[in-house]
Write a protein that holds these residues in place. Structure first.
Motif, PDB file in Angstrom:
ATOM      1  N   TYR A   1      31.021  44.647  28.326  1.00  0.00           N
ATOM      2  CA  TYR A   1      31.027  44.568  29.962  1.00  0.00           C
ATOM      3  C   TYR A   1      31.077  42.967  30.248  1.00  0.00           C
ATOM      4  CZ  TYR A   1      26.232  42.898  29.755  1.00  0.00           C
ATOM      5  OH  TYR A   1      25.045  42.112  29.609  1.00  0.00           O
ATOM      6  N   TRP A   2      30.551  42.137  29.432  1.00  0.00           N
ATOM      7  CA  TRP A   2      30.561  40.740  29.692  1.00  0.00           C
ATOM      8  C   TRP A   2      31.884  39.974  29.360  1.00  0.00           C
ATOM      9  CZ3 TRP A   2      31.265  38.104  24.913  1.00  0.00           C
ATOM     10  CH2 TRP A   2      30.944  38.903  23.840  1.00  0.00           C
ATOM     11  N   MET A   3      32.971  40.833  28.570  1.00  0.00           N
ATOM     12  CA  MET A   3      34.208  40.162  28.307  1.00  0.00           C
ATOM     13  C   MET A   3      35.161  40.630  29.552  1.00  0.00           C
ATOM     14  SD  MET A   3      34.391  40.929  24.263  1.00  0.00           S
ATOM     15  CE  MET A   3      36.107  39.682  24.112  1.00  0.00           C
ATOM     16  N   VAL A   4      34.741  41.591  30.461  1.00  0.00           N
ATOM     17  CA  VAL A   4      35.736  42.033  31.391  1.00  0.00           C
ATOM     18  C   VAL A   4      35.939  41.003  32.428  1.00  0.00           C
ATOM     19  CG1 VAL A   4      35.811  43.915  33.233  1.00  0.00           C
ATOM     20  CG2 VAL A   4      34.678  44.425  31.108  1.00  0.00           C
ATOM     21  N   GLU A   5      35.096  40.310  32.864  1.00  0.00           N
ATOM     22  CA  GLU A   5      35.171  39.284  33.946  1.00  0.00           C
ATOM     23  C   GLU A   5      36.341  38.064  33.314  1.00  0.00           C
ATOM     24  OE1 GLU A   5      32.372  38.293  36.795  1.00  0.00           O
ATOM     25  OE2 GLU A   5      32.931  35.850  36.435  1.00  0.00           O
ATOM     26  N   PRO A   6      35.736  37.323  32.476  1.00  0.00           N
ATOM     27  CA  PRO A   6      36.893  36.144  31.914  1.00  0.00           C
ATOM     28  C   PRO A   6      38.217  36.783  31.956  1.00  0.00           C
ATOM     29  CG  PRO A   6      35.030  36.740  30.273  1.00  0.00           C
ATOM     30  CD  PRO A   6      34.621  37.433  31.440  1.00  0.00           C
ATOM     31  N   LEU A   7      38.383  37.984  31.077  1.00  0.00           N
ATOM     32  CA  LEU A   7      39.722  38.469  30.799  1.00  0.00           C
ATOM     33  C   LEU A   7      40.341  39.209  32.065  1.00  0.00           C
ATOM     34  CD1 LEU A   7      38.962  39.789  27.085  1.00  0.00           C
ATOM     35  CD2 LEU A   7      40.380  37.901  27.887  1.00  0.00           C
ATOM     36  N   GLY A   8      39.477  39.587  32.983  1.00  0.00           N
ATOM     37  CA  GLY A   8      40.211  40.206  34.413  1.00  0.00           C
ATOM     38  C   GLY A   8      40.728  38.688  35.065  1.00  0.00           C
ATOM     39  N   MET A   9      39.841  37.659  35.016  1.00  0.00           N
ATOM     40  CA  MET A   9      40.332  36.675  35.749  1.00  0.00           C
ATOM     41  C   MET A   9      41.670  35.933  35.050  1.00  0.00           C
ATOM     42  SD  MET A   9      36.647  34.746  36.635  1.00  0.00           S
ATOM     43  CE  MET A   9      37.419  33.181  37.001  1.00  0.00           C
ATOM     44  N   ALA A  10      41.675  35.824  33.777  1.00  0.00           N
ATOM     45  CA  ALA A  10      42.823  35.627  32.816  1.00  0.00           C
ATOM     46  C   ALA A  10      43.998  36.515  33.158  1.00  0.00           C
ATOM     47  CB  ALA A  10      42.440  35.569  31.311  1.00  0.00           C
TER      48      ALA A  10
ATOM     49  N   LEU B   1      30.759  48.072  34.481  1.00  0.00           N
ATOM     50  CA  LEU B   1      29.899  46.808  35.132  1.00  0.00           C
ATOM     51  C   LEU B   1      29.007  47.383  36.088  1.00  0.00           C
ATOM     52  CD1 LEU B   1      33.331  44.759  36.133  1.00  0.00           C
ATOM     53  CD2 LEU B   1      32.267  44.882  33.902  1.00  0.00           C
ATOM     54  N   LYS B   2      27.947  46.712  36.170  1.00  0.00           N
ATOM     55  CA  LYS B   2      27.120  47.058  37.116  1.00  0.00           C
ATOM     56  C   LYS B   2      27.485  46.460  38.579  1.00  0.00           C
ATOM     57  CE  LYS B   2      23.141  46.610  33.805  1.00  0.00           C
ATOM     58  NZ  LYS B   2      21.985  46.022  33.685  1.00  0.00           N
ATOM     59  N   GLU B   3      26.473  46.795  39.528  1.00  0.00           N
ATOM     60  CA  GLU B   3      27.102  46.419  40.837  1.00  0.00           C
ATOM     61  C   GLU B   3      27.096  44.820  40.914  1.00  0.00           C
ATOM     62  OE1 GLU B   3      24.919  48.036  44.240  1.00  0.00           O
ATOM     63  OE2 GLU B   3      25.761  46.559  45.582  1.00  0.00           O
ATOM     64  N   ASP B   4      26.132  44.148  40.410  1.00  0.00           N
ATOM     65  CA  ASP B   4      26.055  42.712  40.570  1.00  0.00           C
ATOM     66  C   ASP B   4      27.134  42.041  39.741  1.00  0.00           C
ATOM     67  OD1 ASP B   4      24.841  43.606  38.229  1.00  0.00           O
ATOM     68  OD2 ASP B   4      23.374  41.655  38.389  1.00  0.00           O
ATOM     69  N   VAL B   5      27.341  42.544  38.484  1.00  0.00           N
ATOM     70  CA  VAL B   5      28.748  41.958  38.016  1.00  0.00           C
ATOM     71  C   VAL B   5      29.957  42.059  38.549  1.00  0.00           C
ATOM     72  CG1 VAL B   5      29.578  41.881  35.563  1.00  0.00           C
ATOM     73  CG2 VAL B   5      27.041  42.510  35.671  1.00  0.00           C
ATOM     74  N   PHE B   6      30.154  43.472  38.878  1.00  0.00           N
ATOM     75  CA  PHE B   6      31.363  43.704  39.710  1.00  0.00           C
ATOM     76  C   PHE B   6      31.594  42.869  41.114  1.00  0.00           C
ATOM     77  CE2 PHE B   6      33.745  46.615  42.909  1.00  0.00           C
ATOM     78  CZ  PHE B   6      34.851  46.301  42.161  1.00  0.00           C
ATOM     79  N   LYS B   7      30.544  42.662  41.436  1.00  0.00           N
ATOM     80  CA  LYS B   7      30.491  41.573  42.778  1.00  0.00           C
ATOM     81  C   LYS B   7      31.007  40.493  42.392  1.00  0.00           C
ATOM     82  CE  LYS B   7      27.401  40.092  46.475  1.00  0.00           C
ATOM     83  NZ  LYS B   7      27.254  38.415  46.099  1.00  0.00           N
ATOM     84  N   HIS B   8      30.480  39.796  41.207  1.00  0.00           N
ATOM     85  CA  HIS B   8      30.670  38.468  40.832  1.00  0.00           C
ATOM     86  C   HIS B   8      32.201  38.439  40.647  1.00  0.00           C
ATOM     87  CE1 HIS B   8      30.317  34.889  38.257  1.00  0.00           C
ATOM     88  NE2 HIS B   8      29.423  34.500  39.000  1.00  0.00           N
ATOM     89  N   LEU B   9      32.817  39.343  39.997  1.00  0.00           N
ATOM     90  CA  LEU B   9      33.995  39.513  39.305  1.00  0.00           C
ATOM     91  C   LEU B   9      34.976  39.577  40.649  1.00  0.00           C
ATOM     92  CD1 LEU B   9      36.472  40.114  37.449  1.00  0.00           C
ATOM     93  CD2 LEU B   9      35.868  42.567  37.844  1.00  0.00           C
ATOM     94  N   MET B  10      34.670  40.217  41.621  1.00  0.00           N
ATOM     95  CA  MET B  10      35.440  40.342  42.631  1.00  0.00           C
ATOM     96  C   MET B  10      35.648  39.143  43.545  1.00  0.00           C
ATOM     97  SD  MET B  10      36.870  43.412  42.544  1.00  0.00           S
ATOM     98  CE  MET B  10      37.441  43.939  44.147  1.00  0.00           C
ATOM     99  N   GLU B  11      34.745  38.060  43.412  1.00  0.00           N
ATOM    100  CA  GLU B  11      34.760  36.784  44.174  1.00  0.00           C
ATOM    101  C   GLU B  11      35.499  35.923  43.271  1.00  0.00           C
ATOM    102  OE1 GLU B  11      30.102  37.436  46.057  1.00  0.00           O
ATOM    103  OE2 GLU B  11      30.511  36.111  44.303  1.00  0.00           O
ATOM    104  N   ASN B  12      35.377  36.011  42.179  1.00  0.00           N
ATOM    105  CA  ASN B  12      36.361  35.347  41.274  1.00  0.00           C
ATOM    106  C   ASN B  12      37.774  35.728  41.403  1.00  0.00           C
ATOM    107  OD1 ASN B  12      34.903  33.074  40.044  1.00  0.00           O
ATOM    108  ND2 ASN B  12      33.485  34.256  39.053  1.00  0.00           N
ATOM    109  N   VAL B  13      37.776  36.925  41.471  1.00  0.00           N
ATOM    110  CA  VAL B  13      39.167  37.385  41.411  1.00  0.00           C
ATOM    111  C   VAL B  13      39.973  36.992  42.633  1.00  0.00           C
ATOM    112  CG1 VAL B  13      40.620  39.423  41.875  1.00  0.00           C
ATOM    113  CG2 VAL B  13      39.156  39.450  39.850  1.00  0.00           C
ATOM    114  N   GLU B  14      39.256  36.876  43.869  1.00  0.00           N
ATOM    115  CA  GLU B  14      39.866  36.444  45.003  1.00  0.00           C
ATOM    116  C   GLU B  14      40.114  34.996  44.900  1.00  0.00           C
ATOM    117  OE1 GLU B  14      37.358  36.986  48.527  1.00  0.00           O
ATOM    118  OE2 GLU B  14      38.248  35.448  49.562  1.00  0.00           O
ATOM    119  N   LYS B  15      39.500  34.238  44.335  1.00  0.00           N
ATOM    120  CA  LYS B  15      39.518  32.683  44.113  1.00  0.00           C
ATOM    121  C   LYS B  15      40.766  32.608  43.251  1.00  0.00           C
ATOM    122  CE  LYS B  15      34.811  31.340  44.404  1.00  0.00           C
ATOM    123  NZ  LYS B  15      33.680  31.325  43.598  1.00  0.00           N
TER     124      LYS B  15
END
Lengths: 340, 340, 340, 340
Positions: free
Chosen positions: B277-286, B314-328
């Protein structure tokens, strides 16, 4: 099963973890280290879903000690399985030679091919009537018409026949007419098809997936065995690597490893792994020398007219030469096989 | 197409070769070198079976110049395809976020997950009701019962739903109830299924096979397009390599390459390619930064109770963080997307 | 060489391209297609840097037709090269057996190992005195002291000796004392070392890099040949793949392919490719059956005391069994070899 | 460390095993299962040679629990390392941009390139003066003459310079003149060179080997750190896979994984991993989005005249565009970087 736990795991999570282990009827043995705590689980761990344990915070890693397959494991079935296909036995001290064209194209072609392979000692006749083709524009096979031609060839030569099936409907359509079905590399993890094959008693040749691990391959065999069909033969046919000089790399390490891990027979397809007719013989001989229970090769009366896989198909003289050498190698290994 | 011929080819074989070329309505251009003769073929070579040429003695090699796919090629369809799934558009200047649990497990789980993903701006709801499981002993999915739960979640959230199908019968069973079907990595070359999908108009997410080349992937898309279904979206989900530190390697080279070769949209699954799960955000943004048309991620209200793929959910808070970064990141690329 | 050009290339770039071709003394043959223009180049293209052509705008792809190596190519040197190492001949109709411990550890160990391998018919003695170790904390070898022990073993047994060198300074230090040097997989592309080896006349065993292509391997041989040293023997030792059941996959496809492409001998190392002693024999036999000019295996008087590579080292009785089987397979292939 | 033992191991071998464990000052914890016995070892297992244990009969498998590296591990060094190269800091909250030509070719070329990269905000100047070339016939670099030109470019622009070294002699020759040395992919396991670099204090950029695992890469870093040189920066540059559509696959999974396992900075080379200039920007942006501490790209005033790597070199306008986008992505991640 070994669970590697962070030394700083919270007490709450440690309790959650141990409770989950308990629910699975497993006994935990803890070793407290300076950096990690290791939990050894004893009992039947083959049905545990590793992921269920990994998600608990503080759990760093989970490693299996036991193989995830049971029925396919030599541990629980030490003696070699011998699969009977008509009058042919695969496994044990036998060497089986499956030969024939990649695709059944027409009556003359398949009858001629059948006579050639019979003449030099092949023990089974292969021939595809449906083909998994990368391109939608390529020849796709004769279907049930091809099955009829295969039966005709069997009638004349007495050779048991093997044909590929790619779907559940083909399994039911072709299955009753052939002696053995083949599941191709692309269907090794077509789990619905595996389950359906498991419900029958038809001998099945299960090819290794294009980049399947040994464990995944045996898990696919387990699907069939778990359904009740014990007539499973494995087929190594080359794996995908970075090398571009040939289509695939024949993985002969798999032969002794499979012999170690499972009681199921394994045969080697030295045609698909190379893609070139002049590589089929040296690699076929190597496969037998490595301990395979048989070979599968492609023979075509006129390879340059073949509708599929022409470049890896053997002409009569090349096939004859291969068979004579296979007999000699089989003798070295003390296996019974006679080229005629 | 380029044919490389041995300088010492017999006249007979050269004539046979040129005749075969002629039959295909192609014009040969010969360049005589000191060691090889090169024959350049001009015309529509996309339907040629390379093997038919390779089997002629004296032919050393055949190399394609033209891509073997036509409908999937940007050459013949320069503008981006935009696939409509309900009120969602995939491709062009849009960014789509597909999120939801790996498997639908029960009503509470899927409804909670649906509300979470809706809350932070996901545009589609994913959820599997059948699972390709390596082990015959693992959870296999709720089937049609799961589809009903997905429809309920759609009703409340308004999100279009996407579910995997693994066979022709599931295609016909689930297809009419979902907005998009997913073909998994293990079915990328299930050609019978591809053909059947081609006969429908259901939008399809075609995942790249575990070790499929870009060309094989586009050939599988071609199967669907050739049948008449133009609603094809590609999904990069990681490829198999020698590296064992993670499950797969997300191949982001594929994103600009796919954009170059084809007009079809591509989305990135950063969950299956990493397994953690902790790799999903950096690689999603990538993935978004590399130009993907969207992401697919797994969200579960309580990952450590998930029946499948918990470690990458992803749990709720991790997903929220991802979505905010994806928007940026989407903003940097001038793509329209809003996390809420 | 084939250049694939966009049909819409500007006239200016086309002229630039043709001028560059001219400067290289190559004659271009143009085939205008509907989508691409193909330029066939005839002449000696082996020295062209593909990248110099690829950078011109409008050039889509460049494909070699000719191999980039010359001295290593069978095209220009059709008969087999036979490399003489002391009184041993490698290549042609001979089978060479290189055996001995992974590392020289002490006098008793190497003398005992040397006597064992001599006893059952080995033709060369191997033994490392420097080891490329992944970990800086592992045993690194005896260096020059080990060379002296190897010489002692040679004196008693009469077997020519082969030792690895990892750097230019070791080449000069050990080279004069050994009969053959070995360049390990990690140094296959240590180009400075290759060039230095090329300046000597010491027979060299060039191992294939861990994930080197056949072409890269032959290019490394070309480096040595180009320097003037023609005593090059290739060694297949397994390649890296996704499979984790064994350390590497022995690529026996390489054997017939190397025989086709080059005149240099090839031997097979069935120890490093498998990592397990019980796989060494079946894969060694397979290597000989595939046509290799010899084998390299590891023999240790007491494998469980070995300082390196114990698990793949053979005890006396296992080695004896291997040698007897190798003799039989060699006979099948008409090669001269006698286990004693 | 976990040792998996056959339930039927002889008492003698079990005692031998436990004695060996004792000699290593490790405490064994035994879990007796129905099929296997598991021995958990607690203590410092990083220096154990797994093979020494594996050779005892009855030992089936040995699995590490602890990483085999210590100095490179974040476990023992939780805070990020920041490597200083002249006035540039790599790691922490900084983003470094290394840019310049693949090879230094002549004064005009390197001075022009240096001015371009400086103009748009690069923080370091790269330029090779020796090149590891697959072919002995290709351009091999200017050597010390190139170093002098790099120093001139540094003088004018103020940018710290980085150059590759391929051997110990080049390390000593070039080292004192450059701000950072680069160890290329082919030298990642040139252990003698690593040891020598470890004895210096020169900052080093350690590229990942062509098919090196994360663990092997960190073990190579450990070699340098163990020697006393703590100025190690890692560089992901693409790995070898089966895919032929591009030269390598950039493994961005490595970025978050490296951040997890080690305290050392990591930068991404998006040029070598793709081989095509139009892929450098999307993958460079992806690398920054994934969390890399910087990028390395190739810039050439006239790529189509470049003596090496022209196809992946950026022209001025492409580089400008990249730098503007990198700044934006850096802002999203809260990293300090300004394109000018």
């Amino acid at each position: 099963m070994i669970i590697k736990v962070d030394e700083n795991i919270s007490q709450e999570n440690m309790e959650k973890l141990l409770k989950r282990v308990e629910e699975l009827n497993l006994k935990p043995h803890l070793s407290y280290g300076t950096e990690y705590t290791i939990i050894g689980l004893v009992g039947d761990t083959s049905v545990i879903d590793v992921n269920r344990v990994l998600t608990i915070e503080g759990v760093l890693d989970v490693q299996r000690v036991q193989e995830p397959y049971k029925r396919a494991s030599r541990k629980f079935h030490p003696e070699d399985t011998i699969v009977k296909v008509g009058n042919v036995e695969i496994g044990g001290n036998n060497l089986v030679m499956m030969a024939g064209p990649c695709s059944v194209e027409n009556e003359e072609q398949i009858m001629t091919a059948a006579r050639i392979v019979k003449k030099y000692g092949a023990t089974m006749l292969r021939g595809g009537v449906v083909k998994p083709r990368t391109s939608p524009y390529a020849f796709q096979g004769l279907g049930m018409e091809g099955i009829e031609l295969m039966k005709k060839a069997k009638e004349e030569t007495g050779l048991p026949i093997i044909c590929e099936v790619m779907s559940i409907s083909q399994l039911h359509e072709f299955g009753p007419h052939v002696d053995m079905i083949q599941l191709g590399a692309r269907n090794m993890q077509n789990f619905d098809l595996l389950k359906e094959v498991g419900k029958t008693n038809i001998p099945v040749l299960l090819k290794r997936g294009l980049s399947a691990t040994i464990e995944e391959w045996l898990m696919s065999a387990e699907y069939i065995l778990a359904g009740g069909n014990e007539n499973v033969v494995l087929c190594e046919r080359g794996i995908r690597t970075y090398e571009t000089a040939y289509r695939n790399v024949l993985d002969l390490n798999a032969v002794p490893m499979i012999k170690k891990l499972t009681h199921l027979p394994i045969i080697v397809d030295s045609a698909h792994s190379t893609g070139k007719y002049w590589m089929v013989e040296p690699l076929g001989m190597a496969g037998v020398a490595a301990g395979a229970d048989g070979l599968m090769v492609e023979v075509h009366p006129e390879p340059d007219k073949a509708l599929s896989d022409g470049p890896q198909s053997l002409k009569e003289d090349v096939f004859k030469h291969l068979m004579e050498n296979v007999e000699k190698i089989a003798n070295v290994l003390g296996k019974s096989f006679k080229a005629k």
